[in-house]
Design an enzyme around this catalytic site. Structure first.
Site, mmCIF file in Angstrom:
data_model
loop_
_atom_site.group_PDB
_atom_site.id
_atom_site.type_symbol
_atom_site.label_atom_id
_atom_site.label_comp_id
_atom_site.label_asym_id
_atom_site.label_seq_id
_atom_site.Cartn_x
_atom_site.Cartn_y
_atom_site.Cartn_z
ATOM 1 N N GLU A 136 -127.571 28.176 54.322
ATOM 2 C CA GLU A 136 -128.681 27.709 53.671
ATOM 3 C C GLU A 136 -128.670 28.483 52.409
ATOM 4 O O GLU A 136 -129.721 28.804 51.679
ATOM 5 C CB GLU A 136 -129.914 27.975 54.402
ATOM 6 C CG GLU A 136 -130.036 27.169 55.564
ATOM 7 C CD GLU A 136 -131.195 27.070 56.538
ATOM 8 O OE1 GLU A 136 -132.261 27.318 55.934
ATOM 9 O OE2 GLU A 136 -131.183 26.812 57.639
ATOM 10 N N CYS A 146 -134.788 33.166 65.065
ATOM 11 C CA CYS A 146 -135.135 32.349 63.939
ATOM 12 C C CYS A 146 -134.120 32.690 62.900
ATOM 13 O O CYS A 146 -133.063 33.219 63.254
ATOM 14 C CB CYS A 146 -136.457 33.013 63.302
ATOM 15 S SG CYS A 146 -137.166 31.841 62.108
ATOM 16 N N HIS A 181 -136.958 39.440 63.061
ATOM 17 C CA HIS A 181 -137.873 40.191 62.062
ATOM 18 C C HIS A 181 -137.750 41.604 62.183
ATOM 19 O O HIS A 181 -138.231 42.156 61.092
ATOM 20 C CB HIS A 181 -139.422 39.883 62.290
ATOM 21 C CG HIS A 181 -139.548 38.347 61.856
ATOM 22 N ND1 HIS A 181 -139.143 37.155 62.527
ATOM 23 C CD2 HIS A 181 -139.742 37.819 60.614
ATOM 24 C CE1 HIS A 181 -139.475 36.267 61.856
ATOM 25 N NE2 HIS A 181 -139.791 36.617 60.592
#
Ligand SMILES: CN1c2c(nc(N)[nH]c2=O)NC[C@@H]1CNc1ccc(C(=O)N[C@@H](CCC(=O)N[C@@H](CCC(=O)N[C@@H](CCC(=O)O)C(=O)O)C(=O)O)C(=O)O)cc1
Ligand SMILES: N[C@@H](CCS)C(=O)O
Ligand SMILES: [Zn+2]
Length: 759
Positions: free
Chosen positions: A488, A730, A698
């Protein structure tokens, strides 16, 4: 005379100064004084921008998250975050992020769980309770901010998260009823209100947004208990509800012993007249008439038509405000010189919303004629929007009608598809994959910025992104991952990237909205019928697949997430906009399949977030949301494996609907909320494959192999191991390569250990 006020203001600053100050501090490039100076300067500027208000919020500013701030104010932190001593800021960030700044003392801990703030894309840090929880007031943050406001001559109204909402949003560890903690908690609130009074505050805004949700009798009772106990506080309490109408809690809210009640009069407009009949005649009613959740200009004529009789009736008791904190909208439309001029006239960001509020108040207080010219100018854009030919596209309407005839399901059931897919993909047991993004490095962002500003041409940008993709593929092959992704690199954001390529969307250059901590997003603005111009991702995926023999996952953002993370049209139902998005994505999915991409992930992290807050409205939403996902995904052959991904929300209560998506594989965040979710999957007997996120991306902390193995073993007790995948929780875009490599290495090791032990 009506009174104006605001519930909260964006914190990041016009040029995201807070973000850059935080990140420089975390990298240990600056010291705490620099960070605190920046924060103070922002507060000062933001109050200056709110100076037309009768009451401006104080204490809504936060360095990371307002719920975390409240936990510190209430002197209540989980055991693992206690006893470090030392620097206060380090302590604060350790709980938020798992560690303080780079190379600092004090060590790492598990970060607090992060989850969605009601139905917004803002994430808060979940308070953790246990039966031993004690509270102790720490007023330093509020004292500091109040002192600054006073020095600046701000007419300030302190803002607190209310005690009942605070408990509701927290989690009890190890069982027990968190309402048991209410009496102790109330003592701290009572003391805090006394101090606020002693400092000179007269009104205090106490936010209780859970009043717009369904509350059982225990929680309703908690409201009565709490506000009866606080009723002797020496300040006047403005109880604030938002993100919806009060519904069945109307009577309760109207009769709590507080001086004023704020309601969301955008989403809850229909109930205002009923509420008026319930509200004691001494109470202030604050109507949130300016939409704090969207970016469209307010129809001030319509608002005045509605408010004028109310102002007559309520006189001094009528306050007006935005519906909720302005945290959820961009700061300033004037920062968007490049926005199409006609579209500009349709929009209103935080600062413009306060101007709208001021205009409304002047019209109410001094008559419409006193601001006739401004009103007319304001309305001009609204008329233009209503008459615009850019909004409706006949070919989109035709495609929508034709889509009703499309099959609602995949050709075969999951078990048959899984067999066919395995024959093609030949994956090992415990297949490993990632969620899509790899580090968005400074180099990638700079290349994009140089392209956007014309310093490099399209070919140079394309080559730079191809180089990044090639690097990402090499890294994944070296790590031994099984299903690869292209990383991405070319995406500024998973929603904005698609918005930029679709007809019907506009986008800003500075329209940042805080998502969590220092992270922001620029939600695109969906103003018209949606249409795909050209394939959006196919050439990147085809290129990435050409570099490897392993399966390359195509990567799309799903229609429901596109909808929920954009500012959407208010002139048609959300469902219709979502179907248009689904059709555009369906074409992309089919093009990816055609290009030889055998695994396609359609991310739906915001599926849960769009769930209406009231149960009565949820089934209808889930029905159309599931149907829209299906419309985008179900056109493929059985051999094409559809993945979806979800994160940072409570999914337990919607598992049944997640199952109805019928994705072949779901990768889902579980790392911070342990195995609660897997238990829910087991209870529901979830039929398809699951990749429980095995580590928290995170946090900069490295995951331990043993912990990941243990998590997967315990998952295997609930879900058949042949249906389990191994992946982070994630995407990795916020991390750096030196963190990502060893973390994924350990994750692959964990999968290998499991394969060996199951031989
Ligand atoms: C998965 N998540 C997402 C949510 N919502 C989205 N819309 N998107 C998401 O991915 N909600 C739930 C979670 C929330 N998580 C995140 C995670 C990460 C971010 C994030 O990293 N945001 C970035 C901004 C991303 C972006 O738009 N980048 C642009 C512009 C970059 C930029 O700032 N450029 C600089 C110059 C370049 C430089 O020197 O670095 C500039 O313009 O000044 C891009 O890449 O082109 C952030 O930085 O906060 C958000 C939510
Ligand atoms: N594919 C996206 C999903 C984030 S929720 C990513 O990896 O960043
Ligand atoms: Zn995610």
């Amino acid at each position: 005379m009506v009174t104006t006020h605001n519930l909260g203001f964006p914190r990041m600053g016009m040029r995201r100064e807070l973000k850059f100050a935080l990140e420089a501090y975390w990298r240990a490039e600056t010291d705490s004084a620099a960070l605190l100076d920046c924060a103070q300067a922002l507060r000062q500027r933001h109050w200056a921008w709110q100076d037309t208000l009768d009451w401006a919020p104080v204490g809504d500013f936060s360095l990371y998250d307002h719920m975390l701030d409240m936990s510190f104010t209430l002197g209540h932190l989980p055991q693992r975050a206690q006893g470090f001593g030392g620097d206060e800021l380090e302590h604060y960030f350790r709980l938020a992020r798992g560690q303080g700044r780079a190379a600092c003392c004090g060590g790492a801990i598990a970060a607090a769980e992060m989850t969605k703030w009601f139905d917004t894309n803002y994430h808060y840090l979940v308070p953790e309770f246990d039966t031993q929880t004690r509270f102790e007031l720490d007023d330093r943050r509020l004292r500091q901010q109040w002192g600054e406001a006073l020095a600046q001559g701000v007419r300030g109204k302190p803002v607190l998260i209310g005690p009942v909402t605070y408990l509701w949003l927290g989690k009890m560890r190890g069982g027990g009823d968190r309402l048991q903690l209410l009496p102790a908690l109330l003592e701290v609130y009572a003391e805090l209100l006394k101090r606020l009074h002693a400092w000179g505050a007269t009104w205090v805004q106490i936010d209780e947004p859970i009043l717009v949700q369904d509350l059982d009798p225990d929680w309703q009772h908690a409201f009565n208990l709490a506000y009866h106990q606080l009723k002797n506080a020496p300040v006047q309490i403005l109880l604030a509800s938002y993100f919806g109408g009060l519904g069945d809690n109307r009577y309760l809210a109207a009769n709590l012993p507080v001086a004023g009640l704020h309601i969301d009069a955008v989403r809850g407009r229909d109930e205002v007249s009923a509420l008026l009949n319930l509200l004691p005649s001494t109470k202030v009613l604050s109507l949130g008439v300016i939409d704090g959740r969207n970016v469209w200009k307010t129809d001030l004529y319509a608002a005045l038509g509605w408010l004028e009789p109310l102002a007559q009736r309520l006189q001094e008791r009528l306050w007006i405000a935005p519906s909720c904190s302005l945290l959820h909208v961009p700061l300033d439309l004037d920062a968007e010189p490049n926005l199409d001029p006609s579209l500009r006239g349709w929009l209103s960001f935080a600062r413009q919303k306060l101007q709208e509020l001021h205009l409304l108040a002047r019209a109410l207080n001094h008559g419409r004629q006193s601001v006739a010219d401004q009103l007319q100018l304001h309305q001009h854009g609204l008329i233009e929007r209503a008459q615009s030919t850019r909004v409706h596209r006949s070919e989109v309407q035709a495609a929508l009608r034709a889509s009703n005839a499309l099959p609602a399901h995949r050709p075969s059931p999951y078990a048959e598809r899984a067999r066919q897919q395995q024959a093609v993909l030949q994956l090992p047991q415990w297949p490993t994959t990632t969620i899509g993004s790899f580090p968005q490095t400074g180099a990638i962002r700079q290349a994009r910025q140089r392209f956007k500003s014309g310093q490099i041409d399209a070919a140079a940008y394309e080559q730079a992104m191809r180089d990044e993709i090639a690097l990402c593929v090499r890294e994944q092959e070296a790590l031994g991952l099984d299903v690869l992704v292209h990383g991405e690199a070319e995406r500024n954001d998973m929603v904005e990237y698609f918005g930029e390529q679709l007809e019907g969307f506009a986008f800003t250059t500075q329209g940042w909205v805080q998502s969590y901590g220092s992270r922001c997003v620029k939600p695109p603005i969906l103003y018209g019928d949606v249409q795909r111009r050209l394939p959006m991702t196919v050439h990147w995926s085809r290129y990435a697949q050409s570099l490897t023999h392993k399966p390359m996952k195509g990567m799309l953002t799903g229609p429901v997430t596109m909808l929920n993370w954009s500012f959407v049209r208010d002139d048609q139902p959300r469902e219709l906009s979502c179907r248009q998005l689904a059709l555009a994505l369906r074409a992309e999915v089919l093009d990816l399949e055609q290009a030889g991409i055998a695994v396609i992930q359609i991310d739906e992290p915001a599926l849960r977030e769009g769930l209406p807050l009231k149960k009565a409205d949820q089934a209808a939403y889930l029905d159309w949301a599931v149907a829209c996902f299906g419309l985008s995904a179900n056109g493929v052959r059985d051999t094409t494996q559809i993945h979806t991904h979800m994160c940072y929300a409570e999914f337990n209560d919607i598992i049944e609907h997640i199952a109805r998506l019928d994705a072949d594989v779901i990768t889902i965040e579980t790392a911070r909320s342990a195995l609660d979710l897997l238990e829910a999957f087991e209870r529901y007997d979830y039929p398809n494959a699951i990749g429980p996120g095995v580590y928290d991306i995170h946090s900069p902390n490295q995951p331990e192999v043993e912990r990941m193995v243990a998590l997967l073993r315990s998952a295997a007790q609930r879900i058949a191991p042949e249906r389990l995948w191994v992946n982070p929780d994630c995407g990795l875009k916020t991390r750096q390569w030196p963190e990502v490599r060893p973390a994924l290495q350990r994750m692959v090791q964990a999968a290998q250990q499991l394969r060996q032990s199951s031989r």
